[in-house]
Write a protein that holds these residues in place. Structure first.
Motif, mmCIF file in Angstrom:
data_model
loop_
_atom_site.group_PDB
_atom_site.id
_atom_site.type_symbol
_atom_site.label_atom_id
_atom_site.label_comp_id
_atom_site.label_asym_id
_atom_site.label_seq_id
_atom_site.Cartn_x
_atom_site.Cartn_y
_atom_site.Cartn_z
ATOM 1 N N PHE A 168 0.804 7.575 -5.366
ATOM 2 C CA PHE A 168 1.464 7.865 -4.181
ATOM 3 C C PHE A 168 1.126 8.938 -3.338
ATOM 4 C CE2 PHE A 168 4.491 6.249 -7.329
ATOM 5 C CZ PHE A 168 5.327 5.198 -6.343
ATOM 6 N N LEU A 169 0.193 10.029 -3.881
ATOM 7 C CA LEU A 169 0.024 11.015 -3.072
ATOM 8 C C LEU A 169 -1.684 11.071 -2.690
ATOM 9 C CD1 LEU A 169 1.785 13.938 -4.810
ATOM 10 C CD2 LEU A 169 2.511 12.763 -3.132
ATOM 11 N N THR A 170 -2.613 10.788 -3.573
ATOM 12 C CA THR A 170 -4.028 10.755 -3.288
ATOM 13 C C THR A 170 -4.322 9.815 -2.392
ATOM 14 O OG1 THR A 170 -4.175 11.846 -5.422
ATOM 15 C CG2 THR A 170 -6.408 10.977 -4.093
ATOM 16 N N PRO A 171 -3.883 8.472 -2.276
ATOM 17 C CA PRO A 171 -4.296 7.456 -1.411
ATOM 18 C C PRO A 171 -4.042 7.959 -0.028
ATOM 19 C CG PRO A 171 -3.179 6.397 -3.255
ATOM 20 C CD PRO A 171 -3.084 7.911 -3.373
ATOM 21 N N LEU A 172 -2.695 8.511 0.286
ATOM 22 C CA LEU A 172 -2.464 8.761 1.841
ATOM 23 C C LEU A 172 -2.978 10.258 2.059
ATOM 24 C CD1 LEU A 172 0.648 6.902 2.658
ATOM 25 C CD2 LEU A 172 -1.418 6.248 2.611
ATOM 26 N N ASP A 173 -3.826 10.900 1.125
ATOM 27 C CA ASP A 173 -4.075 12.401 1.206
ATOM 28 C C ASP A 173 -3.217 13.277 1.589
ATOM 29 O OD1 ASP A 173 -6.915 11.558 1.301
ATOM 30 O OD2 ASP A 173 -7.215 11.164 3.437
ATOM 31 N N ALA A 189 -3.269 0.795 -10.533
ATOM 32 C CA ALA A 189 -2.753 1.935 -9.629
ATOM 33 C C ALA A 189 -2.774 1.547 -8.266
ATOM 34 C CB ALA A 189 -3.438 2.964 -10.140
ATOM 35 N N GLU A 190 -4.017 0.756 -7.938
ATOM 36 C CA GLU A 190 -4.327 0.712 -6.583
ATOM 37 C C GLU A 190 -3.498 -0.646 -6.023
ATOM 38 O OE1 GLU A 190 -8.778 -0.184 -6.455
ATOM 39 O OE2 GLU A 190 -9.091 1.954 -6.114
ATOM 40 N N SER A 191 -3.287 -1.456 -7.118
ATOM 41 C CA SER A 191 -2.282 -2.713 -6.527
ATOM 42 C C SER A 191 -0.794 -2.262 -6.418
ATOM 43 C CB SER A 191 -2.358 -3.606 -7.828
ATOM 44 O OG SER A 191 -1.606 -3.108 -8.903
ATOM 45 N N ILE A 192 -0.449 -0.955 -6.885
ATOM 46 C CA ILE A 192 1.087 -0.630 -6.440
ATOM 47 C C ILE A 192 0.891 -0.146 -5.320
ATOM 48 C CG2 ILE A 192 2.838 1.011 -7.396
ATOM 49 C CD1 ILE A 192 2.002 0.546 -10.231
ATOM 50 N N THR A 193 -0.140 0.788 -4.895
ATOM 51 C CA THR A 193 -0.359 1.265 -3.729
ATOM 52 C C THR A 193 -0.217 0.007 -2.676
ATOM 53 O OG1 THR A 193 -1.411 3.284 -4.755
ATOM 54 C CG2 THR A 193 -1.611 2.865 -2.484
ATOM 55 N N LYS A 194 -1.046 -0.795 -2.787
ATOM 56 C CA LYS A 194 -1.435 -1.791 -1.833
ATOM 57 C C LYS A 194 0.074 -2.511 -1.447
ATOM 58 C CE LYS A 194 -6.344 -2.551 -2.603
ATOM 59 N NZ LYS A 194 -7.513 -3.311 -3.136
ATOM 60 N N ILE A 195 0.786 -2.522 -2.512
ATOM 61 C CA ILE A 195 1.982 -3.513 -2.343
ATOM 62 C C ILE A 195 3.114 -2.746 -1.414
ATOM 63 C CG2 ILE A 195 4.144 -4.285 -3.728
ATOM 64 C CD1 ILE A 195 2.307 -4.957 -6.041
ATOM 65 N N LEU A 196 3.196 -1.431 -1.799
ATOM 66 C CA LEU A 196 3.954 -0.428 -1.060
ATOM 67 C C LEU A 196 3.497 -0.474 0.230
ATOM 68 C CD1 LEU A 196 4.456 2.417 -3.634
ATOM 69 C CD2 LEU A 196 6.186 0.612 -3.051
ATOM 70 N N LEU A 197 2.290 -0.454 0.588
ATOM 71 C CA LEU A 197 1.827 -0.258 1.967
ATOM 72 C C LEU A 197 1.699 -1.630 2.664
ATOM 73 C CD1 LEU A 197 -1.800 1.752 1.521
ATOM 74 C CD2 LEU A 197 0.465 2.510 2.704
ATOM 75 N N SER A 198 1.927 -2.716 1.954
ATOM 76 C CA SER A 198 1.991 -4.078 2.734
ATOM 77 C C SER A 198 3.185 -4.153 3.488
ATOM 78 C CB SER A 198 1.989 -5.088 1.442
ATOM 79 O OG SER A 198 3.123 -5.171 0.802
ATOM 80 N N TYR A 199 4.521 -3.262 3.179
ATOM 81 C CA TYR A 199 5.577 -3.414 3.733
ATOM 82 C C TYR A 199 5.410 -2.652 5.281
ATOM 83 C CZ TYR A 199 7.732 -5.309 -0.128
ATOM 84 O OH TYR A 199 8.048 -6.163 -1.377
ATOM 85 N N CYS A 200 4.378 -1.763 5.427
ATOM 86 C CA CYS A 200 4.026 -1.192 6.709
ATOM 87 C C CYS A 200 3.746 -2.285 7.696
ATOM 88 C CB CYS A 200 2.960 -0.113 6.419
ATOM 89 S SG CYS A 200 3.476 1.112 5.321
ATOM 90 N N PRO A 201 4.149 -1.906 9.054
ATOM 91 C CA PRO A 201 3.635 -2.780 10.122
ATOM 92 C C PRO A 201 2.196 -3.001 10.240
ATOM 93 C CG PRO A 201 5.303 -0.951 10.743
ATOM 94 C CD PRO A 201 4.654 -0.828 9.610
ATOM 95 N N ASN A 202 1.428 -1.779 10.002
ATOM 96 C CA ASN A 202 -0.077 -1.833 9.833
ATOM 97 C C ASN A 202 -0.401 -1.121 8.726
ATOM 98 O OD1 ASN A 202 -2.836 -1.991 10.196
ATOM 99 N ND2 ASN A 202 -2.692 -0.612 12.160
ATOM 100 N N PRO A 203 -0.829 -1.684 7.422
ATOM 101 C CA PRO A 203 -1.280 -1.160 6.167
ATOM 102 C C PRO A 203 -2.479 -0.387 6.217
ATOM 103 C CG PRO A 203 -0.536 -3.621 6.066
ATOM 104 C CD PRO A 203 -0.710 -3.289 7.687
ATOM 105 N N PHE A 206 6.070 7.620 0.550
ATOM 106 C CA PHE A 206 5.107 8.154 -0.417
ATOM 107 C C PHE A 206 5.396 9.442 -1.038
ATOM 108 C CE2 PHE A 206 3.518 4.084 0.376
ATOM 109 C CZ PHE A 206 2.597 3.636 -0.713
ATOM 110 N N ALA A 207 5.464 10.473 -0.138
ATOM 111 C CA ALA A 207 5.722 11.810 -0.324
ATOM 112 C C ALA A 207 6.751 12.161 -1.159
ATOM 113 C CB ALA A 207 5.831 12.689 0.997
ATOM 114 N N MET A 208 8.024 11.353 -0.731
ATOM 115 C CA MET A 208 9.251 11.642 -1.443
ATOM 116 C C MET A 208 9.164 10.951 -2.989
ATOM 117 S SD MET A 208 12.250 11.511 1.768
ATOM 118 C CE MET A 208 13.459 11.776 0.437
ATOM 119 N N VAL A 209 8.655 9.535 -3.081
ATOM 120 C CA VAL A 209 8.619 9.069 -4.270
ATOM 121 C C VAL A 209 7.801 9.832 -5.064
ATOM 122 C CG1 VAL A 209 8.453 6.864 -5.351
ATOM 123 C CG2 VAL A 209 9.608 6.967 -3.264
#
Length: 324
Positions: A32-37, A114-128, A139-142
């Motif tokens: 949750f934290l490192t992938p988005l810095d 781990a990366e697959s979980i991050t990608k699944i969550l980001l896939s719900y963004c308008p622009n992953p 990501f910060a709160m979770v």
């Protein structure tokens, strides 16, 4: 309940608790934290700062080196300033936490998971490829919730995650500052350093991750307070009742706790009475209240939250606690 507490306080269970908490924290950081810095303090925040001075190929290696190096340094600090027993429990985390971080960042298989979980969550963004502020906050709160949960679990095992949490125990021992507050202060300093170092050259890239990192810290500290601090809360119960003998037997035989018998005198009629004083956990409070209500509806009961209780059945002796 007391039998469960005894089982939970055995060394194998406590060590397993420390291991579990360390893995949870590593998972939250890397997913949750490192992938988005998101710099939410701690060793993870320090690693994020350092890896952005490295090439793309060396980032994860540098990140892991920072985790290992600081874990070892802080272990020695815990050894000298807290206790050998604490250092031994922290040694478990010093090994497990960096290893779990490596599993989720550079070891094939677990890294892909781990990366697959991050990608699944980001896939719900308008622009992953370019997450918006909503994604950063999510990501910060979770991440903060899971990190706080992992840290609290590790604390309940009597150790720490092997990182800057060692410093929170030192704050508590020498300055009497609650660990949740100490954690917020230390993590805030790491975030502040990150903003000073990274933002001047690339504010548009690092300002948002640092700001939501503060939110993550707050959520994490709240979770530590809810789970760990309240988990340790015990209550002092004073009971004035004509059925005090029955209540005393129930406390000792069913709740497996001690009771102090105190002679008291009423201020209005000056009648002599007996007051029972008992120290119980939250679940035992509810059991005692139900029992008293079933035998004496007119009993006078006061319940007070205590900051700490030392002695048999609770924490170690106060001397051992102060010297830990």
């Amino acid at each position: 309940m007391t039998k469960i507490n005894k089982i939970r306080n055995t060394k194998p269970i406590m060590y397993l608790t420390v291991i579990l908490g360390s893995i949870i924290v590593a998972f939250a950081n890397t997913v949750f934290l490192t992938p988005l810095d998101i710099n939410a303090g701690g060793l993870n925040g320090i690693g994020i700062i350092v890896m952005h001075f490295c090439s793309e190929e060396a980032k994860m290696i540098a990140y892991n080196i920072v985790i290992y190096a600081f874990s070892i340094i802080l272990w020695f600090i815990g050894f000298f300033f807290i206790s050998k027993e604490f250092a031994f429990k922290t040694l478990i985390s010093t090994i497990v936490f960096p290893f779990a971080t490596s599993l989720f960042t550079i070891i094939p298989g677990t890294k892909d998971f781990a990366e697959s979980i991050t990608k699944i969550l980001l896939s719900y963004c308008p622009n992953p490829a370019a997450p918006d502020i909503g994604a950063y906050m999510l990501f910060a709160m979770v991440g903060g919730v899971i990190v706080g949960f992992g840290v609290a679990v590790t604390f309940m095992g009597g150790g720490s995650t092997g990182g800057v949490d060692v410093l929170t125990f030192i704050f508590e021992k020498y300055l009497r500052i609650k660990q949740s507050i100490a954690s917020f202060i230390i993590d805030g300093l790491v975030v502040g350093i990150g903003m000073c170092v990274l933002c001047p050259g690339a504010a548009e890239q690092y300002l948002l991750p640092c700001l939501v990192g503060i939110l993550s810290i707050a959520v994490s500290a709240l979770m530590i307070d809810i789970i760990y601090i309240r988990f340790q809360t015990v209550y002092q119960v004073d009971v004035i009742s004509s059925k005090w003998e029955e209540i005393s037997r129930y406390v000792q035989d069913d709740l497996l706790r001690g009771a102090t018998i105190i002679p008291v005198k009423g201020g209005y009629k000056h009648t002599d009475k007996i007051m029972l004083r008992v120290v119980l956990s939250k679940s035992q409070i509810e059991e005692l209240q139900s029992f008293i209500a079933s035998i004496d509806e007119k009993a006078f009961v006061t319940i007070t939250t205590t900051k700490a209780v030392f002695g048999e059945g609770f924490k170690a002796t106060i001397k051992k606690y102060l010297n830990k």
